[in-house]
Design a protein around this motif. Structure first.
Motif, PDB file in Angstrom:
ATOM      1  N   ARG A  48    -118.930  -3.871  24.468  1.00  0.00           N
ATOM      2  CA  ARG A  48    -119.255  -2.672  23.876  1.00  0.00           C
ATOM      3  C   ARG A  48    -118.482  -1.572  24.736  1.00  0.00           C
ATOM      4  O   ARG A  48    -118.858  -1.242  25.689  1.00  0.00           O
ATOM      5  CB  ARG A  48    -120.726  -2.514  23.802  1.00  0.00           C
ATOM      6  N   LEU A  49    -117.673  -0.898  24.079  1.00  0.00           N
ATOM      7  CA  LEU A  49    -116.940   0.212  24.514  1.00  0.00           C
ATOM      8  C   LEU A  49    -117.753   1.492  24.756  1.00  0.00           C
ATOM      9  O   LEU A  49    -118.927   1.768  24.427  1.00  0.00           O
ATOM     10  CB  LEU A  49    -115.444   0.809  23.922  1.00  0.00           C
ATOM     11  N   SER A  50    -117.097   2.702  25.632  1.00  0.00           N
ATOM     12  CA  SER A  50    -117.981   3.885  25.816  1.00  0.00           C
ATOM     13  C   SER A  50    -118.271   4.497  24.456  1.00  0.00           C
ATOM     14  O   SER A  50    -119.253   5.308  24.390  1.00  0.00           O
ATOM     15  CB  SER A  50    -117.294   4.723  26.941  1.00  0.00           C
ATOM     16  N   ASP A  51    -117.351   4.247  23.576  1.00  0.00           N
ATOM     17  CA  ASP A  51    -117.767   4.989  22.331  1.00  0.00           C
ATOM     18  C   ASP A  51    -118.943   4.192  21.331  1.00  0.00           C
ATOM     19  O   ASP A  51    -118.974   4.688  20.163  1.00  0.00           O
ATOM     20  CB  ASP A  51    -116.465   5.236  21.567  1.00  0.00           C
ATOM     21  N   GLY A  52    -119.123   3.056  21.737  1.00  0.00           N
ATOM     22  CA  GLY A  52    -120.067   2.282  21.253  1.00  0.00           C
ATOM     23  C   GLY A  52    -119.614   1.176  20.340  1.00  0.00           C
ATOM     24  O   GLY A  52    -120.324   0.247  19.559  1.00  0.00           O
ATOM     25  N   SER A  53    -118.312   1.297  20.132  1.00  0.00           N
ATOM     26  CA  SER A  53    -117.572  -0.015  19.211  1.00  0.00           C
ATOM     27  C   SER A  53    -117.492  -1.303  19.991  1.00  0.00           C
ATOM     28  O   SER A  53    -117.487  -1.073  21.250  1.00  0.00           O
ATOM     29  CB  SER A  53    -115.945   0.508  18.715  1.00  0.00           C
ATOM     30  N   GLU A  54    -117.884  -2.369  19.297  1.00  0.00           N
ATOM     31  CA  GLU A  54    -117.882  -3.564  19.765  1.00  0.00           C
ATOM     32  C   GLU A  54    -116.518  -4.230  19.437  1.00  0.00           C
ATOM     33  O   GLU A  54    -116.271  -4.446  18.257  1.00  0.00           O
ATOM     34  CB  GLU A  54    -119.134  -4.399  19.263  1.00  0.00           C
ATOM     35  N   GLY A  89    -119.568  -0.116  28.375  1.00  0.00           N
ATOM     36  CA  GLY A  89    -119.248   1.264  28.572  1.00  0.00           C
ATOM     37  C   GLY A  89    -117.869   1.705  29.124  1.00  0.00           C
ATOM     38  O   GLY A  89    -117.712   2.701  29.345  1.00  0.00           O
ATOM     39  N   GLN A  91    -113.569   2.091  28.753  1.00  0.00           N
ATOM     40  CA  GLN A  91    -112.501   2.763  28.165  1.00  0.00           C
ATOM     41  C   GLN A  91    -111.600   1.396  27.650  1.00  0.00           C
ATOM     42  O   GLN A  91    -111.508   0.176  28.331  1.00  0.00           O
ATOM     43  CB  GLN A  91    -111.806   3.375  28.984  1.00  0.00           C
TER      44      GLN A  91
END
Length: 124
Positions: A48-54, A89, A91
């Motif tokens: 899960r990236l910092s923007d919430g996308s998986e 979380g 980038q």
């Protein structure tokens, strides 16, 4: 994360292209092994990236094969999933670095693939 939905993952081109693309023969070999055995032998790794996308971190080709087999109505068990906790979380650039480092460390990797990953890592 147990029971994570395969369909909720995003395959990002930037991550999928972090390594040398597989040849048609490599993809066909992977696909025929999955069909022959009716299952995947490796987990799809995601984060899960910092923007919430998986996003998919490892297993891009397997996930695309899964989508193709599912669309064709093949009887193949879905791939198992595992979250890469150390990337939570982060980038996209952190995930690209992880992908390349992960590929370099694989024992079953062809030497040219490792050289490609090392070159990409140090040419940026």
């Amino acid at each position: 994360m147990h029971g994570h939905a395969v369909d909720s993952l995003v395959v990002m081109d930037e991550l999928a292209n972090a390594l040398r693309p597989l040849s048609k023969n490599e993809i066909e070999s992977l696909k025929s092994g999955i069909i022959r055995d009716g299952r995947f032998h490796s987990k799809i790794l995601w984060c899960r990236l910092s923007d919430g996308s998986e996003v998919v971190c490892d297993g891009h080709h397997r996930l695309l094969i899964w989508d193709e087999l599912k669309a064709d109505g093949s009887e193949v068990l879905p791939p198992e999933m595992a979250e890469v906790q150390s990337l939570r979380g982060k980038q996209v650039s952190d995930v690209v670095e992880w992908i390349r480092q992960n590929q370099i460390g694989r024992r079953n990797d062809e030497s040219l693939q490792s050289l490609y990953a090392i070159g990409k890592k140090y040419n940026e």
